[in-house]
Design a protein around this motif. Structure first.
Motif, mmCIF file in Angstrom:
data_model
loop_
_atom_site.group_PDB
_atom_site.id
_atom_site.type_symbol
_atom_site.label_atom_id
_atom_site.label_comp_id
_atom_site.label_asym_id
_atom_site.label_seq_id
_atom_site.Cartn_x
_atom_site.Cartn_y
_atom_site.Cartn_z
ATOM 1 N N LEU A 1 0.827 -0.558 -0.169
ATOM 2 C CA LEU A 1 -0.172 0.119 -0.103
ATOM 3 C C LEU A 1 0.883 1.283 -0.020
ATOM 4 O O LEU A 1 0.089 2.429 -0.235
ATOM 5 N N THR A 2 2.040 1.221 0.476
ATOM 6 C CA THR A 2 2.935 2.179 0.794
ATOM 7 C C THR A 2 3.302 2.621 -0.940
ATOM 8 O O THR A 2 3.352 3.673 -1.188
ATOM 9 N N THR B 1 -9.776 0.877 -0.409
ATOM 10 C CA THR B 1 -9.296 2.051 -0.500
ATOM 11 C C THR B 1 -8.368 3.290 -1.244
ATOM 12 O O THR B 1 -8.632 4.332 -2.303
ATOM 13 N N THR B 2 -7.018 2.546 -0.751
ATOM 14 C CA THR B 2 -5.993 3.386 -2.309
ATOM 15 C C THR B 2 -6.481 3.489 -4.070
ATOM 16 O O THR B 2 -5.727 4.723 -4.214
ATOM 17 N N LEU B 3 -6.758 2.188 -4.377
ATOM 18 C CA LEU B 3 -7.662 2.556 -5.323
ATOM 19 C C LEU B 3 -8.348 3.884 -5.590
ATOM 20 O O LEU B 3 -7.983 4.124 -6.619
ATOM 21 N N ASN B 4 -8.968 3.525 -5.580
ATOM 22 C CA ASN B 4 -10.177 4.635 -5.161
ATOM 23 C C ASN B 4 -9.205 5.858 -5.066
ATOM 24 O O ASN B 4 -9.744 6.819 -5.666
ATOM 25 N N ASP B 5 -8.990 6.361 -4.285
ATOM 26 C CA ASP B 5 -7.707 7.379 -3.967
ATOM 27 C C ASP B 5 -7.151 7.672 -5.846
ATOM 28 O O ASP B 5 -7.312 8.867 -5.683
ATOM 29 N N ILE B 6 -6.522 7.534 -6.196
ATOM 30 C CA ILE B 6 -5.914 7.292 -7.028
ATOM 31 C C ILE B 6 -7.126 8.078 -8.643
ATOM 32 O O ILE B 6 -6.940 8.794 -9.191
ATOM 33 N N ILE B 7 -8.507 6.952 -8.737
ATOM 34 C CA ILE B 7 -9.238 7.298 -9.472
ATOM 35 C C ILE B 7 -9.534 8.522 -9.311
ATOM 36 O O ILE B 7 -10.029 9.057 -10.039
ATOM 37 N N SER B 8 -10.108 8.772 -7.471
ATOM 38 C CA SER B 8 -11.003 10.366 -6.777
ATOM 39 C C SER B 8 -9.641 11.187 -7.519
ATOM 40 O O SER B 8 -10.247 12.743 -8.085
ATOM 41 N N ILE B 9 -8.805 10.831 -7.482
ATOM 42 C CA ILE B 9 -7.458 12.435 -7.237
ATOM 43 C C ILE B 9 -7.431 12.801 -8.960
ATOM 44 O O ILE B 9 -7.307 13.960 -9.543
ATOM 45 N N LEU B 10 -7.446 11.484 -10.108
ATOM 46 C CA LEU B 10 -7.749 11.564 -11.760
ATOM 47 C C LEU B 10 -8.771 12.570 -12.133
ATOM 48 O O LEU B 10 -8.628 13.467 -13.023
ATOM 49 N N ILE B 11 -9.519 12.204 -11.776
ATOM 50 C CA ILE B 11 -11.017 12.514 -11.332
ATOM 51 C C ILE B 11 -10.699 13.948 -11.702
ATOM 52 O O ILE B 11 -11.475 14.960 -11.811
#
Length: 456
Positions: free
Chosen positions: A297-298, A434-444
Motif C-alpha cells: 500500500l505504500t 481505498t488506495t485504488l479509489n484514492d488514485i481514481i478520485s484524484i485523477l478525476i
C-alpha cells in the motif's frame, strides 16, 4: 446480570480447582473437576500455567484429557508447545481417544517429528484411521470429515441395524443419522434414528431408507460443504469418493468451526492482515503479518503522490483545490469499501450466482449514481456557503459525484473479477480498494480542474 453470574461462576470454579490441586487431594479434585462440563474444564486448562498442567496430566487419564481437548479453543501455534509438555505415550493415547477429525486437526499443527512419534506409539487401528485423513488436502471435505459414523447393510433388518447401532454408538460422533451401504460399501441411502424406532423389527432397511441422499465429494471445498449443511439444515453430511463409496461424515459442529475459520479469514483479508485468527503474543509477530500489505500500500500511495505531482501547476494556480482532496478521496474510498463488503459477502454466502452478477453491478451502479448526485449537490452548497466560490463548488461536487459512482462500481466489480479468476475475492481488501479509489478520485478531480482551469 446473567453475564456477571457466569463470570463469577468461572472464577469460583478456577479458585476451587486450584485449591484442590495445591492441596494434592486427587480424589476430591477428580470428583469436582470431572463433574463439570468439558468446556469449563477446558477453560481452566487454557488459563493454567505449565506446573498446573503437569498436575492435570497426573490426575487425569488420557481419555479424560481427550474429552477436555474436544472442547478446547486454543491458538494453532499453542498445540505444539502443549504436546511437548506431555509424555509421548500420554499424548499419543490422548489423540487416539479423540474423534479422528479432531485429532487430525491437532496433528496438522504439530511438527513432523511429533506426528511421526505419536503415530508410531499409537495403536495400529487408530493410527491408520488418522493416516487416512492426514493425506487429504487441507480445507477440503476429506480433511474435516470423521470416520466415526454408523453404517448398516442395505439388506439388513431393523433388528440387526439396531444391534449395529448399539455397538457403534459409544464411538460414533452422531447416531441420529444411520447411513445405508450396499455390498460394495457404496452409499445407498439413509435412515434416521426416528425411522428405526418406529419401524417393525423385521422390516428391511431397504424398505424404510431414503434413497435421495445429499452427499459431498471428498475433494469438495469446506466452504461449499458448510453452505450445503446450512441450506439443508443437516446434522451431518456423508462424504464419498468418485465411485460413491462412503468414506466418512461431516457433522454440524465441525461446520461451525469452518464457518468461524472462513469468516475470520475473510475479515483478515478485508483488513489487509495475513492472519487474524488469534491475538498475537508479541508486537513483532503482529508486525510481520501486517507489513507485507502495508509495504504494498505504500508503493500504491507513492503512485498517488506522483499523480498529484503531475498536477502541481494546477494546484499552484488555484491553491484552494488542495483543501478538498482528502474529502473527495475519503468519500470515494468509503463508498468503494461499502460496495466491496456487499460483493464479498454475496460471493461468500453463495447468494451471488452467475445470472445475478450483472444485477449486482447494475444495482451498485445505480446506487453509486444516486449517492454521488446527492453528495455532490450537498458539497456544492457547502463549498459555496463556506468559501463563496460557486464554480469551485460545482467542480468539487462534480468530482465527488463522479468519484463515488466509479468507486462504487469498482468496489463491486473487482471482487467479482477476482472470483472469476478462481482467487478468494476477500483479497480485494478494504485498504487496497481505498488506495485504488484514492488514485481514481484524484485523477478525476485534478483532471477536471486542469480542464476548466481557465474558468476558475
Amino acid at each position: 446480570m446473567m453475564e456477571e453470574k457466569v463470570v463469577r461462576d468461572e472464577e469460583l470454579n478456577e479458585a476451587l480447582f486450584t485449591e484442590l490441586l495445591i492441596r494434592g487431594d486427587v480424589k476430591e479434585f477428580r470428583d469436582e473437576f470431572l463433574s463439570h462440563h468439558p468446556y469449563d474444564q477446558a477453560s481452566f486448562y487454557e488459563k493454567a500455567d505449565s506446573g498446573t498442567r503437569q498436575l492435570l496430566y497426573q490426575y487425569l487419564s488420557p481419555k479424560e484429557m481427550a474429552d477436555l481437548f474436544e472442547a478446547i479453543e486454543l491458538d494453532d501455534d499453542d498445540y505444539e508447545d502443549l504436546f511437548l509438555e506431555m509424555d509421548a505415550r500420554y499424548a499419543s493415547d490422548l489423540l487416539s481417544y479423540m474423534y479422528t477429525d479432531d485429532a487430525v486437526d491437532i496433528l496438522n499443527e504439530l511438527n513432523k517429528e511429533q506426528v511421526a512419534t505419536y503415530l508410531t506409539i499409537m495403536d495400529k487401528e487408530s493410527a491408520q484411521q488418522i493416516k487416512d485423513l492426514l493425506h487429504y488436502e487441507e480445507y477440503t471435505a476429506g480433511s474435516i470429515m470423521t470416520t466415526e459414523f454408523v453404517a448398516v447393510p442395505k439388506n439388513s433388518t431393523v433388528r440387526s441395524a439396531m444391534n449395529i447401532l448399539r455397538n457403534a454408538a459409544p464411538n460414533a460422533e452422531t447416531i441420529y443419522y444411520v447411513f445405508v451401504v450396499d455390498d460394495d460399501k457404496k452409499l445407498s441411502g439413509i435412515v434416521t434414528l426416528r425411522d428405526l424406532i418406529l419401524a417393525e423389527e423385521d422390516t428391511l432397511i431397504s424398505a424404510i431408507m431414503n434413497e435421495r441422499v445429499v452427499s459431498v465429494s471428498v475433494s469438495e471445498d469446506q466452504e461449499e460443504v458448510a453452505r450445503m449443511i446450512k441450506d439443508y439444515d443437516f446434522l451431518a453430511l456423508p462424504v464419498v469418493d468418485f465411485q460413491q463409496h462412503l468414506l466418512g461424515i461431516i457433522t454440524v459442529d465441525d461446520i461451525i468451526d469452518v464457518l468461524e475459520e472462513e469468516a475470520s479469514d475473510d475479515y483478515s483479508k478485508l483488513a489487509a492482515v495475513s492472519d487474524m485468527d488469534t491475538f498475537d503474543k508479541s508486537s513483532l509477530t503482529a508486525a510481520k503479518k501486517r507489513l507485507p500489505w502495508l509495504i504494498l500500500l505504500t508503493f500504491l500511495g507513492m503512485l498517488t503522490a506522483n499523480l498529484m505531482g503531475m498536477f502541481e501547476a494546477t494546484l499552484d494556480q488555484v491553491a484552494l483545490l488542495a483543501v478538498f482532496i482528502p474529502l473527495i478521496a475519503g468519500m470515494a474510498g468509503n463508498s468503494g469499501t461499502q460496495a466491496l463488503a456487499v460483493a464479498v459477502r454475496g460471493i461468500a454466502t453463495g447468494d451471488i450466482e452467475e445470472e445475478s452478477k450483472m444485477k449486482l453491478l447494475l444495482r451498485e451502479a445505480g446506487t453509486g449514481l444516486i449517492t454521488g448526485i446527492v453528495c455532490g449537490v450537498v458539497v456544492v452548497g457547502l463549498v459555496y456557503f463556506w468559501k463563496g466560490e460557486l464554480l469551485i463548488g460545482m467542480l468539487v461536487g462534480t468530482a465527488v459525484m463522479s468519484s463515488i459512482f466509479v468507486a462504487t462500481l469498482a468496489g463491486s466489480f473487482i471482487p467479482l473479477l477476482i472470483h472469476r479468476m478462481k482467487i478468494d475475492p476477500a483479497v480485494a481488501s478494504g485498504p487496497f480498494i481505498t488506495t485504488l479509489n484514492d488514485i481514481i478520485s484524484i485523477l478525476i478531480y485534478l483532471g477536471l480542474a486542469t480542464t476548466f482551469l481557465s474558468r476558475l
